[in-house]
Motif scaffolding. Structure first.
Motif, PDB file in Angstrom:
ATOM      1  N   TYR A   1     -44.866 -54.646   8.479  1.00 59.50           N
ATOM      2  CA  TYR A   1     -43.843 -53.729   7.977  1.00 59.50           C
ATOM      3  C   TYR A   1     -43.879 -53.627   6.452  1.00 59.50           C
ATOM      4  N   ALA A   2     -43.077 -52.700   5.931  1.00 54.86           N
ATOM      5  CA  ALA A   2     -42.871 -52.589   4.489  1.00 54.86           C
ATOM      6  C   ALA A   2     -41.965 -53.727   4.012  1.00 54.86           C
ATOM      7  N   ARG A   3     -41.808 -53.823   2.717  1.00 51.08           N
ATOM      8  CA  ARG A   3     -40.990 -54.892   2.151  1.00 51.08           C
ATOM      9  C   ARG A   3     -39.528 -54.771   2.574  1.00 51.08           C
ATOM     10  N   ARG A   4     -38.975 -55.882   3.006  1.00 50.29           N
ATOM     11  CA  ARG A   4     -37.565 -55.974   3.393  1.00 50.29           C
ATOM     12  C   ARG A   4     -37.190 -54.867   4.386  1.00 50.29           C
ATOM     13  N   PHE A   5     -38.022 -54.702   5.374  1.00 47.83           N
ATOM     14  CA  PHE A   5     -37.775 -53.673   6.381  1.00 47.83           C
ATOM     15  C   PHE A   5     -36.957 -54.281   7.523  1.00 47.83           C
ATOM     16  N   PRO A   6     -35.757 -53.744   7.799  1.00 50.80           N
ATOM     17  CA  PRO A   6     -34.911 -54.330   8.850  1.00 50.80           C
ATOM     18  C   PRO A   6     -35.426 -53.990  10.241  1.00 50.80           C
ATOM     19  N   VAL A   7     -35.752 -54.993  11.008  1.00 44.88           N
ATOM     20  CA  VAL A   7     -36.255 -54.759  12.363  1.00 44.88           C
ATOM     21  C   VAL A   7     -35.093 -54.741  13.352  1.00 44.88           C
ATOM     22  N   GLY A   8     -35.376 -54.264  14.551  1.00 46.26           N
ATOM     23  CA  GLY A   8     -34.352 -54.212  15.592  1.00 46.26           C
ATOM     24  C   GLY A   8     -33.473 -52.988  15.529  1.00 46.26           C
ATOM     25  N   LYS A   9     -33.808 -52.017  14.666  1.00 42.19           N
ATOM     26  CA  LYS A   9     -33.036 -50.784  14.549  1.00 42.19           C
ATOM     27  C   LYS A   9     -33.679 -49.689  15.403  1.00 42.19           C
ATOM     28  N   GLU A  10     -32.879 -48.713  15.802  1.00 38.92           N
ATOM     29  CA  GLU A  10     -33.409 -47.578  16.545  1.00 38.92           C
ATOM     30  C   GLU A  10     -34.368 -46.790  15.665  1.00 38.92           C
ATOM     31  N   PHE A  11     -35.483 -46.351  16.244  1.00 41.84           N
ATOM     32  CA  PHE A  11     -36.481 -45.601  15.489  1.00 41.84           C
ATOM     33  C   PHE A  11     -35.845 -44.385  14.812  1.00 41.84           C
ATOM     34  N   ALA A  12     -36.220 -44.155  13.573  1.00 40.86           N
ATOM     35  CA  ALA A  12     -35.788 -43.002  12.768  1.00 40.86           C
ATOM     36  C   ALA A  12     -34.325 -43.067  12.346  1.00 40.86           C
ATOM     37  N   SER A  13     -33.674 -44.212  12.493  1.00 39.33           N
ATOM     38  CA  SER A  13     -32.240 -44.303  12.211  1.00 39.33           C
ATOM     39  C   SER A  13     -31.914 -44.864  10.831  1.00 39.33           C
ATOM     40  N   LEU A  14     -32.903 -45.263  10.063  1.00 34.27           N
ATOM     41  CA  LEU A  14     -32.616 -45.984   8.821  1.00 34.27           C
ATOM     42  C   LEU A  14     -32.079 -45.104   7.709  1.00 34.27           C
ATOM     43  N   ASP A  15     -32.020 -43.781   7.929  1.00 37.05           N
ATOM     44  CA  ASP A  15     -31.335 -42.938   6.945  1.00 37.05           C
ATOM     45  C   ASP A  15     -29.829 -43.133   7.012  1.00 37.05           C
ATOM     46  N   HIS A  16     -29.348 -43.817   8.036  1.00 34.06           N
ATOM     47  CA  HIS A  16     -27.916 -44.094   8.160  1.00 34.06           C
ATOM     48  C   HIS A  16     -27.557 -45.467   7.587  1.00 34.06           C
ATOM     49  N   ASN A  17     -28.562 -46.237   7.164  1.00 38.20           N
ATOM     50  CA  ASN A  17     -28.297 -47.525   6.526  1.00 38.20           C
ATOM     51  C   ASN A  17     -27.679 -47.316   5.152  1.00 38.20           C
ATOM     52  N   SER A  18     -27.070 -48.344   4.640  1.00 43.40           N
ATOM     53  CA  SER A  18     -26.553 -48.289   3.282  1.00 43.40           C
ATOM     54  C   SER A  18     -27.142 -49.479   2.511  1.00 43.40           C
ATOM     55  N   PRO A  19     -28.173 -49.279   1.682  1.00 38.70           N
ATOM     56  CA  PRO A  19     -28.744 -47.978   1.322  1.00 38.70           C
ATOM     57  C   PRO A  19     -29.682 -47.449   2.390  1.00 38.70           C
ATOM     58  N   SER A  20     -29.884 -46.130   2.384  1.00 41.77           N
ATOM     59  CA  SER A  20     -30.842 -45.537   3.313  1.00 41.77           C
ATOM     60  C   SER A  20     -32.251 -45.949   2.900  1.00 41.77           C
ATOM     61  N   ARG A  21     -33.207 -45.764   3.801  1.00 43.04           N
ATOM     62  CA  ARG A  21     -34.534 -46.296   3.554  1.00 43.04           C
ATOM     63  C   ARG A  21     -35.359 -45.461   2.569  1.00 43.04           C
ATOM     64  N   HIS A  22     -35.165 -44.153   2.576  1.00 42.00           N
ATOM     65  CA  HIS A  22     -36.070 -43.314   1.803  1.00 42.00           C
ATOM     66  C   HIS A  22     -35.834 -43.422   0.297  1.00 42.00           C
ATOM     67  N   TYR A  23     -36.950 -43.358  -0.440  1.00 47.47           N
ATOM     68  CA  TYR A  23     -36.938 -43.415  -1.899  1.00 47.47           C
ATOM     69  C   TYR A  23     -37.713 -42.216  -2.435  1.00 47.47           C
ATOM     70  N   GLN A  24     -37.041 -41.348  -3.177  1.00 46.85           N
ATOM     71  CA  GLN A  24     -37.705 -40.218  -3.809  1.00 46.85           C
ATOM     72  C   GLN A  24     -37.980 -40.545  -5.264  1.00 46.85           C
ATOM     73  N   GLN A  25     -39.231 -40.467  -5.648  1.00 44.39           N
ATOM     74  CA  GLN A  25     -39.620 -40.780  -7.012  1.00 44.39           C
ATOM     75  C   GLN A  25     -39.085 -39.758  -8.005  1.00 44.39           C
ATOM     76  N   ASP A  26     -38.736 -40.255  -9.168  1.00 41.24           N
ATOM     77  CA  ASP A  26     -38.280 -39.402 -10.259  1.00 41.24           C
ATOM     78  C   ASP A  26     -38.123 -40.306 -11.475  1.00 41.24           C
ATOM     79  N   ASN A  27     -38.262 -39.745 -12.652  1.00 43.76           N
ATOM     80  CA  ASN A  27     -37.960 -40.497 -13.867  1.00 43.76           C
ATOM     81  C   ASN A  27     -37.421 -39.541 -14.915  1.00 43.76           C
ATOM     82  N   ASP A  28     -37.251 -40.015 -16.126  1.00 43.91           N
ATOM     83  CA  ASP A  28     -36.566 -39.223 -17.148  1.00 43.91           C
ATOM     84  C   ASP A  28     -37.278 -37.912 -17.461  1.00 43.91           C
TER      85      ASP A  28
END
Length: 232
Positions: A55-82
Motif C-alpha cells: 500500500y501507499a504510506r499510512r493507507f488505512p486498510v479495512g475500508k470499503e473500496f473507493a470510500s476514502l474520499d469520505h475520510n477526514s482527511p480525505s485521501r486525495h492530494y492535489q499538487q499546487d504551490n505558490d
C-alpha cells in the motif's frame, strides 16, 4: 414588470438551491488504492478478482473500496504551490501544502513506521517483476471522459530522503491508461489499474509515486515506499 422579473429571479435561484441540496455531488478525485495488486487469475481489478500485497504510506486498510474520499482527511492530494506550477510542488502530501491537502504521506523514520498497526503493509518486489497498481475510477472512466494518464515515477536513490517532483519526473518508469477499468454499477466505484515491469535498481527502498493528470496541469499523487530486491 420589474417586480415580476425580480420575483421570477428569486424563484429560479431558490429552485437551484433546492436542487443542489437534493442532488448528491460525486467526488471527483482519485488516489492509488493498492501499490502491489495480485490477480487471482485473469486480469480483474475488483475485490473478488485479486488482493493487495502493498500500500501507499499510512493507507488505512479495512475500508470499503473507493470510500476514502469520505475520510477526514480525505485521501486525495492535489499538487499546487505558490507559483501554481505542480511540477515544482511537493511530491507527497504533508497535510500542509497543496490545493487539496490529502492525508499524510511524508516519509517515516524508519520507513516501516508508515506500515504498521491499522495501516497497510509495504510493497516488496524484485527487479524485472511485474508490479500492478490499482485505483478507483471516481466517475472519470465513463465514455464522455478523456482517457488521461497515470505516471509511475520511481526514485533512483535508495534508502534516502524523498526526491522533489522535478527529479521524479526524470524517472518516469511507466505511463498507464487511467480508464483501464473493470465494471461496477456505481461509476464512482469502478476499479481500475495498470501494470509495469520493475526497472533496474540496486537492492534497497525507493519512493514510488503514482501521479494522475485529471485535467491539463491538474495532478494528484500518492506516495509509497517500495523495497526492491536485485538478485543479479
Amino acid at each position: 414588470m420589474h417586480l415580476r422579473s425580480s420575483a421570477l429571479a428569486v424563484v429560479f435561484i431558490s429552485s437551484i438551491a433546492l436542487f443542489s441540496q437534493l442532488t448528491p455531488v460525486a467526488e471527483a478525485h482519485s488516489w492509488a488504492d493498492c501499490i502491489d495488486w495480485r490477480f487471482n487469475g485473469k486480469e480483474d481489478w475488483s475485490d473478488d478478482g485479486g488482493y493487495c500485497r502493498g500500500y501507499a504510506r499510512r493507507f488505512p486498510v479495512g475500508k470499503e473500496f473507493a470510500s476514502l474520499d469520505h475520510n477526514s482527511p480525505s485521501r486525495h492530494y492535489q499538487q499546487d504551490n505558490d507559483d501554481l506550477d505542480p511540477n515544482r510542488a511537493l511530491a507527497c502530501s504533508d497535510r500542509k501544502h497543496g490545493k487539496d491537502r490529502g492525508s499524510d504521506e511524508t516519509r517515516a523514520s524508519p520507513v516501516s513506521d508508515a506500515y504498521t498497526g491499522s495501516w497497510g503493509r509495504m510493497t516488496t518486489t524484485e527487479v524485472g517483476k511485474k508490479l500492478c497498481v490499482r485505483w478507483p475510477a471516481k466517475n472519470h472512466a465513463e465514455s464522455n471522459e478523456d482517457d488521461t494518464i497515470v505516471q509511475i515515477n520511481l526514485s533512483t536513490i535508495k534508502d534516502g530522503k524523498d526526491p522533489d517532483q522535478e527529479e521524479l519526473l526524470e524517472n518516469t518508469v511507466a505511463k498507464l491508461k487511467y480508464k483501464n477499468c473493470g465494471h461496477h454499477k456505481v461509476p464512482d466505484k469502478r476499479p481500475c489499474g495498470g501494470c509495469f515491469e520493475v526497472p533496474e535498481r540496486e537492492s534497497g527502498t525507493y519512493l514510488l509515486q503514482w501521479r494522475w493528470e485529471l485535467n491539463p496541469g491538474e495532478w494528484y499523487t500518492s506516495c509509497a515506499d517500495v523495497y526492491i530486491n536485485n538478485k543479479s
